[in-house]
Motif scaffolding. Structure first.
Motif, PDB file in Angstrom:
ATOM      1  N   PHE A 267      -8.279 -10.733  73.295  1.00  0.00           N
ATOM      2  CA  PHE A 267      -9.273 -10.137  74.190  1.00  0.00           C
ATOM      3  C   PHE A 267      -9.039 -10.708  75.566  1.00  0.00           C
ATOM      4  O   PHE A 267      -8.457 -11.781  75.686  1.00  0.00           O
ATOM      5  CB  PHE A 267     -10.696 -10.474  73.726  1.00  0.00           C
TER       6      PHE A 267
ATOM      7  N   VAL B 245      -9.365 -14.461  75.850  1.00  0.00           N
ATOM      8  CA  VAL B 245      -9.411 -15.196  74.575  1.00  0.00           C
ATOM      9  C   VAL B 245      -8.356 -14.645  73.628  1.00  0.00           C
ATOM     10  O   VAL B 245      -8.195 -13.436  73.502  1.00  0.00           O
ATOM     11  CB  VAL B 245     -10.749 -15.000  73.813  1.00  0.00           C
TER      12      VAL B 245
ATOM     13  N   ASN C 105     -18.176 -21.197  64.758  1.00  0.00           N
ATOM     14  CA  ASN C 105     -18.507 -20.009  65.540  1.00  0.00           C
ATOM     15  C   ASN C 105     -17.368 -19.725  66.499  1.00  0.00           C
ATOM     16  O   ASN C 105     -16.880 -20.631  67.158  1.00  0.00           O
ATOM     17  CB  ASN C 105     -19.775 -20.227  66.356  1.00  0.00           C
ATOM     18  N   GLY C 106     -16.969 -18.485  66.547  1.00  0.00           N
ATOM     19  CA  GLY C 106     -15.910 -18.122  67.480  1.00  0.00           C
ATOM     20  C   GLY C 106     -14.524 -18.386  66.950  1.00  0.00           C
ATOM     21  O   GLY C 106     -13.539 -18.205  67.659  1.00  0.00           O
ATOM     22  N   ALA C 107     -14.415 -18.793  65.693  1.00  0.00           N
ATOM     23  CA  ALA C 107     -13.102 -19.091  65.137  1.00  0.00           C
ATOM     24  C   ALA C 107     -12.285 -17.817  64.922  1.00  0.00           C
ATOM     25  O   ALA C 107     -11.070 -17.876  64.789  1.00  0.00           O
ATOM     26  CB  ALA C 107     -13.245 -19.847  63.825  1.00  0.00           C
ATOM     27  N   GLY C 108     -12.975 -16.703  64.868  1.00  0.00           N
ATOM     28  CA  GLY C 108     -12.238 -15.441  64.718  1.00  0.00           C
ATOM     29  C   GLY C 108     -12.541 -14.723  63.415  1.00  0.00           C
ATOM     30  O   GLY C 108     -11.861 -13.760  63.068  1.00  0.00           O
ATOM     31  N   LYS C 109     -13.568 -15.153  62.720  1.00  0.00           N
ATOM     32  CA  LYS C 109     -13.851 -14.570  61.408  1.00  0.00           C
ATOM     33  C   LYS C 109     -14.272 -13.102  61.513  1.00  0.00           C
ATOM     34  O   LYS C 109     -13.725 -12.227  60.837  1.00  0.00           O
ATOM     35  CB  LYS C 109     -14.964 -15.380  60.708  1.00  0.00           C
TER      36      LYS C 109
ATOM     37  N   THR D  61     -13.709 -11.146  63.852  1.00  0.00           N
ATOM     38  CA  THR D  61     -12.592 -10.354  64.369  1.00  0.00           C
ATOM     39  C   THR D  61     -11.680  -9.906  63.229  1.00  0.00           C
ATOM     40  O   THR D  61     -11.198  -8.772  63.213  1.00  0.00           O
ATOM     41  CB  THR D  61     -11.813 -11.164  65.419  1.00  0.00           C
TER      42      THR D  61
ATOM     43  N   TYR E 298     -11.043  -2.739  65.169  1.00  0.00           N
ATOM     44  CA  TYR E 298     -10.085  -3.253  66.139  1.00  0.00           C
ATOM     45  C   TYR E 298      -8.676  -2.962  65.643  1.00  0.00           C
ATOM     46  O   TYR E 298      -8.420  -3.018  64.433  1.00  0.00           O
ATOM     47  CB  TYR E 298     -10.208  -4.771  66.292  1.00  0.00           C
TER      48      TYR E 298
ATOM     49  N   GLN F 159     -21.589  -8.528  60.393  1.00  0.00           N
ATOM     50  CA  GLN F 159     -22.523  -9.579  60.790  1.00  0.00           C
ATOM     51  C   GLN F 159     -23.699  -9.000  61.570  1.00  0.00           C
ATOM     52  O   GLN F 159     -24.849  -9.294  61.282  1.00  0.00           O
ATOM     53  CB  GLN F 159     -21.773 -10.592  61.652  1.00  0.00           C
TER      54      GLN F 159
ATOM     55  N   GLU G 180     -21.381 -13.216  56.607  1.00  0.00           N
ATOM     56  CA  GLU G 180     -22.679 -13.916  56.619  1.00  0.00           C
ATOM     57  C   GLU G 180     -23.808 -13.049  56.077  1.00  0.00           C
ATOM     58  O   GLU G 180     -24.796 -12.811  56.767  1.00  0.00           O
ATOM     59  CB  GLU G 180     -23.005 -14.374  58.046  1.00  0.00           C
TER      60      GLU G 180
ATOM     61  N   GLY H  58     -20.806 -18.127  70.086  1.00  0.00           N
ATOM     62  CA  GLY H  58     -19.608 -17.380  70.434  1.00  0.00           C
ATOM     63  C   GLY H  58     -18.793 -17.968  71.559  1.00  0.00           C
ATOM     64  O   GLY H  58     -18.008 -17.263  72.170  1.00  0.00           O
TER      65      GLY H  58
HETATM   66  N1  LIG Z   1     -15.026  -7.517  71.896  1.00  0.00           N
HETATM   67  C1  LIG Z   1     -14.688  -8.745  72.310  1.00  0.00           C
HETATM   68  N2  LIG Z   1     -14.309  -8.920  73.589  1.00  0.00           N
HETATM   69  C2  LIG Z   1     -13.950 -10.148  74.025  1.00  0.00           C
HETATM   70  N3  LIG Z   1     -13.946 -11.231  73.277  1.00  0.00           N
HETATM   71  C3  LIG Z   1     -14.312 -11.133  71.986  1.00  0.00           C
HETATM   72  C4  LIG Z   1     -14.712  -9.874  71.447  1.00  0.00           C
HETATM   73  N4  LIG Z   1     -15.036 -10.041  70.150  1.00  0.00           N
HETATM   74  C5  LIG Z   1     -14.838 -11.355  69.898  1.00  0.00           C
HETATM   75  N5  LIG Z   1     -14.403 -11.996  70.996  1.00  0.00           N
HETATM   76  C6  LIG Z   1     -14.056 -13.414  71.092  1.00  0.00           C
HETATM   77  O1  LIG Z   1     -13.176 -13.705  70.042  1.00  0.00           O
HETATM   78  C7  LIG Z   1     -13.458 -14.979  69.488  1.00  0.00           C
HETATM   79  C8  LIG Z   1     -13.683 -14.840  67.993  1.00  0.00           C
HETATM   80  O2  LIG Z   1     -14.921 -14.181  67.766  1.00  0.00           O
HETATM   81  P1  LIG Z   1     -15.509 -13.837  66.320  1.00  0.00           P
HETATM   82  O3  LIG Z   1     -16.679 -12.972  66.518  1.00  0.00           O
HETATM   83  O4  LIG Z   1     -14.413 -13.348  65.468  1.00  0.00           O
HETATM   84  O5  LIG Z   1     -15.984 -15.253  65.814  1.00  0.00           O
HETATM   85  P2  LIG Z   1     -16.638 -15.665  64.414  1.00  0.00           P
HETATM   86  O6  LIG Z   1     -15.698 -16.576  63.789  1.00  0.00           O
HETATM   87  O7  LIG Z   1     -17.046 -14.472  63.681  1.00  0.00           O
HETATM   88  O8  LIG Z   1     -17.903 -16.458  64.902  1.00  0.00           O
HETATM   89  P3  LIG Z   1     -19.393 -16.532  64.302  1.00  0.00           P
HETATM   90  O9  LIG Z   1     -19.386 -17.562  63.290  1.00  0.00           O
HETATM   91  O10 LIG Z   1     -20.207 -16.919  65.490  1.00  0.00           O
HETATM   92  O11 LIG Z   1     -19.732 -15.185  63.808  1.00  0.00           O
HETATM   93  C9  LIG Z   1     -14.653 -15.513  70.260  1.00  0.00           C
HETATM   94  O12 LIG Z   1     -14.158 -16.386  71.276  1.00  0.00           O
HETATM   95  C10 LIG Z   1     -15.264 -14.298  70.866  1.00  0.00           C
HETATM   96  O13 LIG Z   1     -15.907 -14.606  72.072  1.00  0.00           O
END
Ligand SMILES: Nc1ncnc2c1ncn2[C@@H]1O[C@H](COP(=O)(O)OP(=O)(O)OP(=O)(O)O)[C@@H](O)[C@H]1O
Ligand SMILES: Nc1ncnc2c1ncn2[C@@H]1O[C@H](COP(=O)(O)OP(=O)(O)OP(=O)(O)O)[C@@H](O)[C@H]1O
Ligand SMILES: [Mg+2]
Ligand SMILES: [Mg+2]
Lengths: 515, 333, 325, 306
Positions: free
Chosen positions: A28, A31, A53-57, A59, A68, A100, A181, A439
């Motif tokens: 992204f 990121v 949080n934000g690890a990419g799960k 995604t 995506y 989520q 989750e 995030g």
């Molecule tokens: N549409 C997007 N545009 C820009 N950045 C994004 C987008 N979606 C996710 N990100 C970034 O990608 C990274 C991974 O996000 P992701 O939602 O996969 O995390 P997660 O592991 O699911 O976290 P959580 O436990 O908070 O749900 C984060 O840094 C987030 O800010």
């Protein structure tokens, strides 16, 4: 640290995975959400995906469901590469997910929500409504949800909505079921029903991806695990081979106390007293006192009503009852403008919608609540604006190309810094941070935490709403727990343990509660 | 690990100079269009380059532009007012009633402006106090305001406005410079300053970009919207004064259909109909473009409806072309 | 659900009350033949409003319906003049196809170029009318130039009601089924209700909006023929400004301008409400000059009422609040 | 260089004005060295006509002959045209005295007012209820004719005007108003529509309501548009002056004044080619000719002409 490696198939290499994410990368702006990760899912097994949080799960989930498109790597279904160009491709291939965020439709009925996109067809290719309602009823009762299929979604609570989302995922004939989750907002009995359901799905030979932050849960139902950190794969393997401590180490990659640099602050006089705050549908009877230099944590499950309460504190919604005393005066706060005047500011959890004006430049965002300071007879002075914006953004170590850049172009963590800078620029007495690190990447997280402590040390009073136990434990002087719109506990000192927090939040009694 | 120990990096104010940004903008595209039309007109008709003729041509847009300025702010803030032409009708009718009761020119002007403000207040109250969508509210008040005018006037007309009242719509300040044009030019400056230089203008953008975010930032969103509705009403009242003075009479059908021309002018001026962006210079240029197109084609005796095809194509084309262009470039890469 | 039902019931009640009021001043208004006449007279509005509803449900708006109607109607009339023997059925099919094509132009601009719908249709509205002028040089086509079967079709009586009225009923039934029982109908609600979530469920938002515009265009085209045939005259300005009546009918019928909420039945009632007002004013002794103000006031009251009853009290978090529903 | 005379009409595309334009061309040919600019707005608004006039002033045409959408609103603009040396006359639908040099009525207003009620009365020997369906509430000439009609009503005992409604010169609204008239006045015997749009719509409404033979539609209409109604019997007769003659006469008048062959002053006698001579009255207005009545006996001869 023990790294089990991507193949991670020790012990069960005999059955090939149903679905494999191979070397997937997703970028992204600003990121790298996924950086060459691998993930295997096996028939009849639950794989837990773990990470901060934000690890990419999430995604990964969105990549798997065709929302995506990966920037690199491929998805293999039964060994052959499949491009999931649209969510429908993924659904056709038998992948279904509980996302989520609840992605449902307020104006449609429960049954229509469950079956949107794949409703049963009757004569003339028309939707067979009767069958649709009947099947929805069956699925709902199979997960123990007492929801009528005919009721409109907008009349349901957050927990009920989650159950509808689960029902929706189950309504598809799928070989891969993803749960992001799913238990975050459920009560204990509902969680138990869900566990049973997962067991049934396993028995039916489905491959399940289960994302959760709750370790007890993971150890209870998962067969395998995969750990991500900052978008990279750091480990995968079989649950029986690891301990909770191993997983935490993999997840965090550093010792936890560095993340929570809580400094000793001198706790002073009462700054904010809230008495009997209530709202017709959102919260009831909230009472507490906030003191100078204190960080007060608010813990609860998602949807417990913490954000709603905080928003009424700054005048967004009107409470039906209750009063606040700020710095000695009893005040009625009817609008955020009045809250700012009283010295109470709120850093909202929904950054894109409530926190920042994404299509405006950084400096204009920062000065928005303090425009009167940087203008003269109603005319804004750009030079002063830039000066004020620079002062606060540089203090927070913002990373941006220029102050003229639109906030929407920044990474999540940097957006959050802009929002915090904006509120600090008003020189508040009380700052409310709602999920301040949601995030954002690990580095920015530490910076935000550090800054929070510094604020407290300087005599600011901080309220921190968080759903992360480590953050709550690491940063708060005192914690209030909310459940279903009510304040259920106020914990401090030795009473403040992760177990008590969870118990209070999900509503299990001290003794013999956990069935 | 903690980041705040490192010395903070310097963030530059801007990457592009404001001059550069301006060169790349919508306004310059539109200005090029305007210049092009000007040249075409000069070539097409020998009557075009004539001071008096050009002065007459300004009447094609001055009244609409007065409203367009306020409407631009309103649309930037994420709302719209489709009742402006009906406000003109009601304000003009109110002036007629005042005239019949013997009011002099100053009172007439006050009555016109006040009626406009009242109508704006009514729209604003429905939108902000009851939380109704402005497009629907103003479709309703569009019928209501003009309807009131019909109830008062029926098939009659007000005529016989005082002689000095004619100054607003028929007077000249200096040589060929008409009173209306001067009012237009002054308002362009005032609205330009208001939107682009004041803190109020800033809040207008914030409200339009993200009303929730603006509310959370302590902006009294409803008050900003109310002020903008009042302003739009006031400008419609002013346009009513000018138009009534120019026509020298009032009928309930006055200015019918003008709302869409005003909205077209605003959108052509680069204001995002969904709110959040736009500029007054853009609207000013759009006013000239529309005035030039209609006048130029008028000189060739092209029927008005064919002119409106041009305006319609311009409206869609000016937005579509840059998008098509970038799509085409992306495909080539 | 119950709330919505009651909203339609209230609107129905309002119409009944209106009819009753008119009847006290002019009893002839409520004789069946007149009620049928009112219904028939409102049919074009109903058909157009249903098309508009579909568009509004997807968070768009179509200001070009009246212009589309006029253009398609004019072309039908020209075809009729040129080929008087062409069967009416073929002409109707042509009208629907042509209308749909014009609607599809709107839809494509919205879908492929993401131009805001209000801008697109504001533009095509003037363009369509201009094209009529270019086609005809502004000339009218009058009754005596049209073939007898052309003008007779909509007014032919079937079971005591003109065909025009039956067509409105047919369109309504088809659209009720489409909206409630087809994937497209569900997609239309989903796209307007929550575009973000619609993407998650595999619905193509742009394509759905495109189809909505096409449907609206198709119904406008159909109405184009019916209108021209019924009034037996075609000229540039026909149905001028009617788009606002159409939007007003939707709004009175409880269609949320923010998309995603509203029903075909509501729309029909909204149109009928305006139709009754329009038809009643000439027969009761109210000055025609009151008509505009009355319909304006009706729109405002209806919107305020709909907004009030549709307003949620906030999120439902307290358990007691959920059960109170 | 040719003399340019602009024929400004209420709106483009109306059959009546198209025919008038033909007459204007005929006059131009006869005069030689005259160019006709036939123009007008798309809808019948005063603002639209003002824009048109402004562009005519800019082109420095020699004369403007206008059929006005509004008596008063055009006055300032037309005054400006006269100040810039342009000859301005109105025809068909007039503007207030100081907005033009002369006005050409198609016929005398009194005659028309009498004619429209006479047409209805001729078929109602025992008297009866009649209603008026007019154009817009602001149409100058319709309002004058209705006034004149009211003045002479006393000469037609038993004729009873029960209502006056406005169809705004829109086909659908006129149709609805006509339908409303038949409902609210079940004993209605005739509808008088002194407007070419209204009369056609009313005839259609009468036919659709199955009231042919019961309700007679009459008034002012064009043979080409009314041919069907005469045939079906919805209208027994109607009247109109010849629009070709009207366009011809207006052009002639404008030409006479523009070339200063004649001056516009009360009592002036001005020759208008094949139509003879007209005499200006106190307000510089003149009448062209008597309206002509069309019915089943003669409609076929005219329906292809205008
Ligand atoms: N549409 C997007 N545009 C820009 N950045 C994004 C987008 N979606 C996710 N990100 C970034 O990608 C990274 C991974 O996000 P992701 O939602 O996969 O995390 P997660 O592991 O699911 O976290 P959580 O436990 O908070 O749900 C984060 O840094 C987030 O800010
Ligand atoms: N009752 C509800 N109705 C609709 N959506 C809800 C409801 N409660 C929560 N949500 C949605 O669920 C998500 C998470 O809720 P959110 O975190 O805002 O809940 P909250 O009430 O603020 O609880 P907390 O802050 O205590 O976690 C958001 O997307 C929100 O829109
Ligand atoms: Mg996630
Ligand atoms: Mg929250």
């Amino acid at each position: 640290m023990r790294n089990l490696g991507p193949q991670g198939a020790d012990g069960s290499g005999d059955t090939p995975p149903v679905l494999t994410l191979d070397n997937i990368t997703k970028v992204f702006p600003g990121v790298k959400a996924l950086d060459g990760v691998r993930l295997d899912l096996y028939a009849g097994q639950v794989t837990a995906l773990i990470g901060e949080n934000g690890a990419g799960k999430s995604t990964v989930v969105k990549t798997l469901t065709g929302i995506y498109q990966p920037d690199g790597g491929q998805i293999l279904l039964g060994g052959t590469p499949v491009p999931f160009a649209t969510p429908q491709d993924a659904a056709k291939a038998g992948v279904t997910a509980i996302h989520q965020e609840t992605v449902l439709f307020d104006e449609l009925s429960v049954a229509e929500n469950v079956f949107i996109g794949h409703a049963p067809k009757g004569r003339f290719g028309l939707i067979d409504t009767a069958a649709m309602y009947k099947k929805t009823g069956e699925i709902l009762s199979s997960i123990g949800a007492k929801i009528s299929p005919a009721v409109k979604l907008k009349d349901l609570s957050i927990a009920s909505r989650h159950l509808v989302a689960i029902a929706r995922a189950l309504s598809v004939e799928a070989q891969v079921v993803i749960m992001d989750e799913p238990t975050a907002a459920l009560s204990q009995t509902e969680i138990e029903e869900l566990y049973e359901l997962v067991d049934t799905l396993k028995a039916q030979g489905k491959a399940i991806l289960f994302i959760s932050h709750k370790f007890d849960e993971i150890f209870r139902i998962a067969d395998r695990f995969t750990v991500f950190r900052d978008g990279q794969l750091v480990g995968a393997g079989i649950m029986n081979d690891v301990t909770e401590a191993d997983l935490v180490k993999m997840m965090v990659g550093r010792s936890v106390d560095q993340l929570f640099p809580k400094r000793e602050a001198e706790i002073g006089e009462d700054v904010l007293v809230v008495a009997g705050y209530s709202h017709p549908t959102e919260f009831e009877d909230i009472n507490f006192t906030l003191r100078r230099g204190e960080i007060l944590g608010f813990y609860g499950l998602v949807g417990a009503g913490r954000s709603e309460f905080m928003q009424s504190l700054i005048g967004i919604t009107k409470p039906s009852k209750g009063a606040v005393r700020v710095g000695g005066d009893i005040r009625v706060i009817r609008s955020p403008a009045e809250a700012i005047k009283a010295g109470i500011v709120y850093v909202p959890e929904d950054r894109g919608k409530q926190g920042a004006i994404l299509d405006m430049p950084i400096f204009q965002n920062v000065t928005l609540p303090s425009l009167h300071k940087t203008s003269n007879n109603g005319f804004v002075r750009m030079a002063e604006e830039f000066a004020l914006a620079r002062e606060y953004t540089e203090r927070l170590d913002l990373r941006a190309a220029s102050l003229d850049t639109n906030v929407g172009a920044l990474s999540g963590g940097n957006q959050q810094k802009v929002v915090i800078a904006k509120w600090l620029a008003t020189k508040p007495r009380v700052i409310i941070l709602d999920e301040p690190t949601k995030g954002i990447d690990i580095g920015s997280k530490a910076a935000v935490h550090d800054f929070m402590s510094e604020l407290a040390a300087q005599g600011l009073s901080v309220i921190m709403v968080s759903s992360e136990i480590p953050e709550i434990m690491g940063m708060s002087d005192r914690v209030i727990v909310m459940r279903d719109g009510r304040m259920v506990a106020e914990l401090e000192g030795d009473a403040l343990t992760p177990e008590t927090l969870v118990r209070q939040a999900v509503g299990i009694r001290e003794t013999g509660g956990d069935t | 690990m903690s980041m705040s120990q490192t010395t903070p990096r310097h963030i530059p104010d801007r990457l592009r100079s404001p001059m550069q940004a301006r060169l790349m903008s919508w306004e310059s595209l539109l200005l090029a269009v305007a210049v092009g039309i000007f040249i075409l007109n000069t070539l097409a008709s020998p009557y075009f380059l004539d001071a008096w003729n050009l002065s007459d041509a300004t009447f094609n847009f001055t009244e609409k532009a007065m409203i367009a300025f306020a409407m631009a702010l309103l649309i930037i803030a994420g709302e719209i007012d489709l009742s402006v032409a009906s406000i003109i009708a009601l304000a003009s009718t109110a002036m007629g009633v005042a005239m019949e009761m013997g009011a002099g020119t100053p009172v007439l002007v006050l009555v016109g402006l006040a009626t406009g403000m009242l109508c704006g207040a009514f729209n604003g109250a429905l939108v902000t106090k009851l939380g109704l969508p402005s497009i629907v509210v103003t479709i309703g008040t569009m019928s209501l305001f003009r309807g009131l005018s019909y109830i008062i006037l029926g098939d009659g007309a007000f005529r016989g406005y005082p002689a000095d009242f004619a100054w607003f719509g028929q007077g000249y300040v200096f040589w060929v410079i008409s009173v209306e044009f001067v009012i237009f030019a002054l308002l362009a400056v005032v609205f330009g300053l208001l939107l682009h230089k004041t803190s109020f203008g800033r809040t207008v953008y914030a409200v339009g970009n993200n009303p929730t975010g603006a509310l959370f930032s302590g902006i009294r969103v409803d008050r900003v919207k109310m002020i903008l509705f009042l302003l739009t009403g006031l400008m419609s009242g002013l346009a009513a004064v000018c138009l009534t003075s120019r026509l020298g009479s009032t009928r309930p059908s006055i200015a019918s259909g003008m709302e869409l021309e005003v909205v077209t002018m605003v959108v052509l001026g680069g204001v995002n109909i969904l709110g959040g962006s736009g500029s007054i210079p853009g609207v000013v240029i759009a006013a000239f473009v529309m005035g030039l197109v209609t006048f130029g084609l008028g000189l060739l005796n092209v029927p008005g409806i064919v002119m409106s095809i041009f305006i319609g194509l311009l409206l869609i084309g000016v937005i579509a072309l840059p998008r098509l262009w970038s799509m085409w470039r992306k495909k080539r890469v | 659900m119950t709330l919505l039902k009651s909203r339609e019931a209230i609107l129905f009640g309002a119409i009944a009350l209106l009819v009753a009021l008119v009847a006290t001043r002019f009893p002839g208004f409520v004789v069946p033949s007149n009620l049928i006449a009112v219904f028939t007279d409102t049919s074009p509005l109903m058909i157009l409003a249903i098309g508009q509803m579909v568009v509004i449900l997807t968070r768009c708006i179509d200001l070009s319906v009246a212009a589309n109607l006029a253009l398609t109607g004019m072309v039908c009339a020209m075809i009729n003049v040129a080929m008087p023997d062409l069967p009416i059925f073929v002409l109707i099919c042509f009208a629907m196809v042509m209308g749909a094509a014009l609607g599809a132009i709107n839809g494509l601009l919205v879908w492929k170029l993401s131009i805001p719908p209000i801008v697109v249709t504001l533009g095509t509205m003037t363009i369509f009318r201009g094209v009529i002028f270019l086609l005809t040089d502004g000339k009218w086509i009058n009754a005596h130039e049209m073939s007898a079967s052309f003008t007779a079709f909509p007014r032919a009586s079937l079971l005591g009601m003109p065909v025009l009225g039956w067509i409105a009923i047919l369109v309504a039934i088809v659209m009720i089924v489409v909206m409630a029982r087809t994937t497209l109908g569900r997609a239309i609600y989903a796209v307007g209700g929550n575009p973000h979530a619609a993407v998650y469920t595999g619905i193509n938002v742009g394509r759905t909006q495109f189809l909505a515009f096409t449907i609206s265009g198709m119904l406008a085209g159909l109405t184009g023929y019916l209108w021209i045939a019924r009034y037996s005259v075609a000229y540039v300005d026909i149905a001028g400004g009617f788009e606002l009546d159409v939007v007003a009918a939707c709004v009175i019928g409880g269609i949320s301008i923010a998309g995603g909420a509203g029903t075909v039945v509501g729309t029909l009632l909204g149109a009928l409400f305006l139709g009754v007002v329009k038809n009643a004013l000439p027969v009761v002794d109210i000055s025609p000059f009151w008509q505009l103000a009355i319909s304006g006031a009706a729109i405002i009251i209806a919107v305020a009422f709909n907004a009030q009853s549709g307003r949620s009290k906030g999120r439902i978090i307290l358990k007691s609040a959920e059960h109170a529903q | 260089e040719d003399m340019r005379i602009a024929l400004v009409v209420k709106a483009l595309g109306i059959g009546f004005f198209e025919a008038a334009a033909k007459g204007a061309e005929e006059a131009a040919e006869e005069l030689g060295g005259v160019e006709i600019i036939y123009t007008g707005p798309v809808d019948t608004t005063a603002e639209g006509q003002i824009e048109v006039i402004n562009s005519l002033i800019a082109q420095r045409v020699d004369a403007i002959a206008i059929s006005a959408n509004d008596t008063d609103a055009l006055v300032p603009t037309l005054k400006k045209a006269m100040q810039r040396g342009i000859t301005v006359i109105s025809w068909d639908s007039g503007v207030a005295d100081d907005g033009r040099m002369a006005h050409l009525n198609p016929s005398s207003n009194a005659l028309i007012g009498n004619m429209i009620v006479k047409l209805a009365a001729d078929h109602l020997p025992d008297g009866g209820d009649v209603a008026v369906l007019s154009a817009t509430t602001t149409s100058t000439n319709q309002n004058i004719w209705i006034d004149e009609m009211t003045k002479v009503l006393g000469n037609y005992p038993g004729i009873n005007v029960v209502s006056t409604v406005y169809g705004d010169d829109l086909a659908d609204k006129s149709y609805r108003e006509a339908t409303g008239l038949m409902q609210s006045h079940p004993d209605l015997d005739a509808i008088i529509a002194p407007t070419s749009v209204g009369i056609v719509a009313a005839a259609q409404a009468v036919a659709d309501a199955g009231n042919i033979g019961k309700v007679n539609v009459t008034g002012l209409g064009l043979p080409s548009e009314m041919a069907g109604a005469i045939e079906s019997g919805a209208s027994k007769s109607f009247a109109i002056w010849n629009p070709i003659d009207l366009g011809y006469s207006a052009t002639m008048l404008a030409h006479q004044l523009a070339t200063e062959a004649a001056t516009a002053e009360p009592g002036a006698e001005i020759a208008i080619g094949r139509m003879g001579t007209i005499t200006l009255d106190d307000s510089n207005a003149a009448a062209m000719a008597d309206p002509f009545v069309y019915d089943a006996s003669n409609i076929a001869d005219f329906k292809d002409i205008f």
